[in-house]
Each structure stands twice: as structure tokens, then as C-alpha cells.
Motif scaffolding. Structure first.
Motif, mmCIF file in Angstrom:
data_model
loop_
_atom_site.group_PDB
_atom_site.id
_atom_site.type_symbol
_atom_site.label_atom_id
_atom_site.label_comp_id
_atom_site.label_asym_id
_atom_site.label_seq_id
_atom_site.Cartn_x
_atom_site.Cartn_y
_atom_site.Cartn_z
ATOM 1 N N VAL A 134 1.293 -0.882 -0.078
ATOM 2 C CA VAL A 134 -0.007 -0.763 0.216
ATOM 3 C C VAL A 134 0.602 1.192 0.051
ATOM 4 O O VAL A 134 1.869 1.463 0.536
ATOM 5 C CB VAL A 134 -0.888 -0.197 1.602
ATOM 6 N N ASN A 135 0.883 2.029 -1.275
ATOM 7 C CA ASN A 135 1.782 3.263 -1.600
ATOM 8 C C ASN A 135 2.999 2.965 -0.781
ATOM 9 O O ASN A 135 3.424 3.319 -0.346
ATOM 10 C CB ASN A 135 1.146 4.651 -0.588
ATOM 11 N N ASP A 136 3.022 1.662 -1.572
ATOM 12 C CA ASP A 136 4.581 1.079 -1.926
ATOM 13 C C ASP A 136 5.479 0.491 -0.204
ATOM 14 O O ASP A 136 6.590 0.506 0.049
ATOM 15 C CB ASP A 136 5.710 2.026 -2.506
ATOM 16 N N SER A 137 4.410 -0.089 0.941
ATOM 17 C CA SER A 137 4.694 0.238 1.551
ATOM 18 C C SER A 137 4.364 -1.334 2.020
ATOM 19 O O SER A 137 2.844 -1.665 1.366
ATOM 20 C CB SER A 137 4.113 0.884 2.981
ATOM 21 N N TYR A 138 5.384 -2.424 2.708
ATOM 22 C CA TYR A 138 4.610 -4.176 2.063
ATOM 23 C C TYR A 138 3.672 -3.878 4.037
ATOM 24 O O TYR A 138 4.042 -3.535 4.342
ATOM 25 C CB TYR A 138 5.943 -4.749 3.074
ATOM 26 N N VAL A 139 2.583 -4.629 3.724
ATOM 27 C CA VAL A 139 1.744 -5.169 4.557
ATOM 28 C C VAL A 139 0.968 -5.471 4.433
ATOM 29 O O VAL A 139 0.955 -7.308 3.465
ATOM 30 C CB VAL A 139 0.761 -4.100 3.945
ATOM 31 N N ASP A 140 1.033 -7.104 5.962
ATOM 32 C CA ASP A 140 0.505 -8.294 5.965
ATOM 33 C C ASP A 140 -0.892 -8.032 5.816
ATOM 34 O O ASP A 140 -1.811 -7.044 5.250
ATOM 35 C CB ASP A 140 0.551 -8.317 7.239
ATOM 36 N N PHE A 141 -1.680 -9.617 5.652
ATOM 37 C CA PHE A 141 -2.671 -9.575 4.896
ATOM 38 C C PHE A 141 -2.742 -11.040 5.033
ATOM 39 O O PHE A 141 -2.618 -12.413 5.185
ATOM 40 C CB PHE A 141 -2.828 -9.060 3.059
ATOM 41 N N LEU A 160 -6.345 -6.746 4.767
ATOM 42 C CA LEU A 160 -5.698 -6.003 4.745
ATOM 43 C C LEU A 160 -4.888 -4.745 5.857
ATOM 44 O O LEU A 160 -5.342 -4.629 6.785
ATOM 45 C CB LEU A 160 -4.796 -4.685 3.949
ATOM 46 N N ASN A 161 -3.228 -5.636 6.921
ATOM 47 C CA ASN A 161 -3.559 -4.231 8.044
ATOM 48 C C ASN A 161 -2.596 -3.375 7.554
ATOM 49 O O ASN A 161 -1.088 -3.338 8.128
ATOM 50 C CB ASN A 161 -2.673 -5.383 8.636
ATOM 51 N N TYR A 162 -3.821 -2.276 7.771
ATOM 52 C CA TYR A 162 -3.051 -0.976 7.555
ATOM 53 C C TYR A 162 -3.681 -0.274 7.484
ATOM 54 O O TYR A 162 -5.233 -0.270 7.519
ATOM 55 C CB TYR A 162 -3.057 -0.875 5.841
ATOM 56 N N PRO A 163 -3.502 0.716 8.433
ATOM 57 C CA PRO A 163 -3.801 1.757 9.345
ATOM 58 C C PRO A 163 -4.750 3.181 8.193
ATOM 59 O O PRO A 163 -3.753 4.331 8.603
ATOM 60 C CB PRO A 163 -3.154 2.466 10.559
#
Length: 333
Positions: free
Chosen positions: A17-24, A41-44
Motif C-alpha cells: 500500500v503506497n509502496d509499503s509492504y503490509v500483512d494480509f 489488509l492490516n493497514y491504518p
């Protein structure tokens, strides 16, 4: 929701997300052909902010999706469907009725001007048919080949063409003794309203689908664009009515025939996410409009010279296409 429309199973290896790796979570197994799965997606995320989601598959393919403004997806329910009905009214019914207000002006014009307006109507409808065809084929490609793919569009077009031909025969048969231009004009206006209504059904589907998946910015843009786009359709409906004085309720009825299907489309699009069904309904709009164009074309012929097309008629056709193209830019914007 990730849907696999390709021929082979797809596994999601990484998500950014926006070039940042995220857990899913989700999609633990490869997604089979024509199957779908949900990725969590685990993203704030923050409301109203833009995001670019990139999914890297096991084959190295990167699937990218841009969210212009992140919002929570509306929960389905009576309140949400009621909102979609209101949106359909604003997009379909009100603009068409507004465009029909030019009828008193049209009555003061000459027969040649009416023919030019009918040519303008053909141009408007031809653009709508092409627009619906392209939209339907695009949706058919997303549906995969399980239900026929692009064949769905042409199936819907054929069925609508036959159905509207039947409606025309029924309307003609009800008044076998009436040959006056007024009766023929009302019959043609009804046919035009039906054709436009089936096209507006497709527009409602697009708006409802956008809101159903949380694309509120896109949905708002479509509402503004389609509302301006559909105002010109009222002119097309009343163009054949210059030789008679229809009642107010007749005009309202024509406006509802043309605009109310947008309400149904918005509700269906918000509650049923099915690309195949949408492609079929867009095809229905194409077939209906083609049948209506066939009905209008004889009215373009000059009774004195017998010519079907002259510079004025060609100008009307071109003007109709240009008007719809320019108002269509509001939708693209």
C-alpha cells in the motif's frame, strides 16, 4: 475482493500500500479460474486519503488498484437502497423532464426544423447505442467466459430489438383508423422513451455498482456527469410531438418511462455485483435504441424532394453526436 478472470489459478504473494509492504489475510489458497476471494489488509488507513494498492502474484504479475479517496463501504440495507433510488431519480427522471420543457418552443418551428431535430435525435441515440455497446463489452470481458462473455451483450440486444418491435406493432394495431401525424408522433415518442429508459437502466447500474464497492468519489462524478448528459434526452423524446398537444400527464409518463429505469438500475447495481448481468442489460439498451433509430429514420425524408439526407439532416446527425460527446466528457471528468 479479488476476482480471477484469467485461465489459470492465481496466488497472492505480497501486497503493498503506497509502496509499503503490509500483512494480509485471506486467499490462503490459489484463486481458481472465475473464482473470487477477499483480502483483508492490516493497514491504518485514514478516511478521505488516496491509496495505491499493489498485489504481487506468484507468477510475478503486479495487479494495481488506485483508491482516489478511501471511505468505508456502505452497508447494504433499506436506507442505502433508498439513497440509491433517490440518486436514480436525480440522474434519470429530473434531467429528462427538464429537457422536455423545450416542447412549447419546438411547436413554433417549421417542418424542416422538426426534421433537423429528428436527425439530431438519431445522432443522440446513435451515440448512446455505441456508448452502451462499448460499456457492455468491457463488462462482459470482466465476467469471463462462463456465461458467454461478449455474447451476452449481443443476446440482450437481440432480445430487446425483438421485444421493442413487438411493442411497436401492438401500439400501431391499437389505432388502425388513425393515420394522423399526431398519433404517429406519440407512438414514436413512446418508443424513444423506452429506448432511452433501457439505456438509463445501464447508467443506474454503473452508479449503483460504484457506491456498492465504496467508490464514492467516482459515484459522485458519475451522478453529475449523467445528470447533465441526460438532459438532452428530453429533447429527443418531445421532438416527434410538435404536431400535437399532449396532456401534462402524458409528458410526465414519457419522462418516467425514460428516466425511472435509472432508479431500478441504481438499486440493482448497489445490491447485485455481477458483471455478466450488467453486460446483458447494457446489451438490452443497445438493441432498444437501434430499433428506435429504425423507427425515426423514415421521418427524416423530405416529402417534397423525397431525399432522405441533405446537408441540414447531416448537420443534425453530427450535432447530436457532438452534443452527447461533449456532455459525456463530464462523466469522464
Amino acid at each position: 475482493m479479488l476476482r480471477n478472470t484469467g485461465p489459470d489459478p492465481v496466488a497472492v504473494a505480497q501486497v503493498f500500500v503506497n509502496d509499503s509492504y503490509v500483512d494480509f489475510t485471506g486467499a490462503d489458497e490459489p484463486i481458481g479460474r472465475l473464482a473470487a476471494d477477499t483480502l483483508v489488509l492490516n493497514y491504518p488507513w485514514q478516511d478521505g486519503q488516496p491509496y495505491t494498492v499493489s498485489m504481487l502474484t506468484s507468477t510475478g504479475l503486479v495487479i494495481e488498484h488506485v483508491v482516489d479517496a478511501a471511505v468505508a463501504t456502505p452497508e447494504p440495507g433499506f436506507e442505502f437502497l433508498g439513497l440509491m433510488a433517490l440518486v436514480g431519480t436525480y440522474v434519470g427522471v429530473l434531467p429528462v423532464l427538464l429537457g422536455m420543457l423545450v416542447l412549447p418552443i419546438l411547436r413554433r418551428t417549421s417542418g424542416r426544423v422538426v426534421r433537423v431535430l429528428l436527425a439530431l435525435t438519431v445522432g443522440l441515440l446513435a451515440y448512446l447505442a455505441l456508448d452502451a455497446l462499448l460499456e457492455g463489452l468491457e463488462l462482459a470481458a470482466l465476467s469471463g467466459g462462463a456465461f458467454g462473455g461478449p455474447v451476452l451483450v449481443f443476446l440482450g440486444a437481440g432480445l430487446a430489438f425483438l421485444a421493442l418491435t413487438t411493442v411497436d406493432k401492438v401500439l400501431t394495431g391499437r389505432r388502425p383508423d388513425e393515420r394522423d401525424a399526431g398519433s404517429a408522433g406519440m407512438r414514436l415518442a413512446v418508443m424513444i422513451a423506452i429506448g432511452i429508459g433501457l439505456h438509463n437502466l445501464g447508467e443506474g447500474l454503473v452508479i449503483g455498482s460504484a457506491y456498492a464497492v465504496g467508490e464514492l468519489a467516482l459515484g459522485a462524478a458519475l451522478i453529475v456527469g449523467f445528470a447533465a448528459h441526460n438532459t438532452t434526452e428530453g429533447l429527443a423524446i418531445v421532438a416527434p410531438l410538435t404536431t400535437r398537444r399532449p396532456s401534462l400527464w402524458s409528458l410526465v409518463g414519457l419522462g418516467l418511462i425514460a428516466g425511472a429505469p435509472a432508479i431500478l438500475g441504481a438499486v440493482v447495481g448497489a445490491s447485485v455485483d455481477n458483471a455478466g448481468l450488467s453486460a446483458l442489460l447494457f446489451g438490452v439498451g443497445v438493441g432498444a435504441i437501434v430499433q428506435v433509430i429504425i423507427q425515426i429514420v423514415p421521418g427524416l425524408r423530405d416529402r417534397t424532394s423525397g431525399r432522405l439526407l441533405d446537408p441540414a439532416m447531416l448537420g443534425g446527425l453530427g450535432a447530436g453526436v457532438v452534443i452527447m460527446y461533449l456532455t459525456g466528457l463530464l462523466v469522464a471528468a
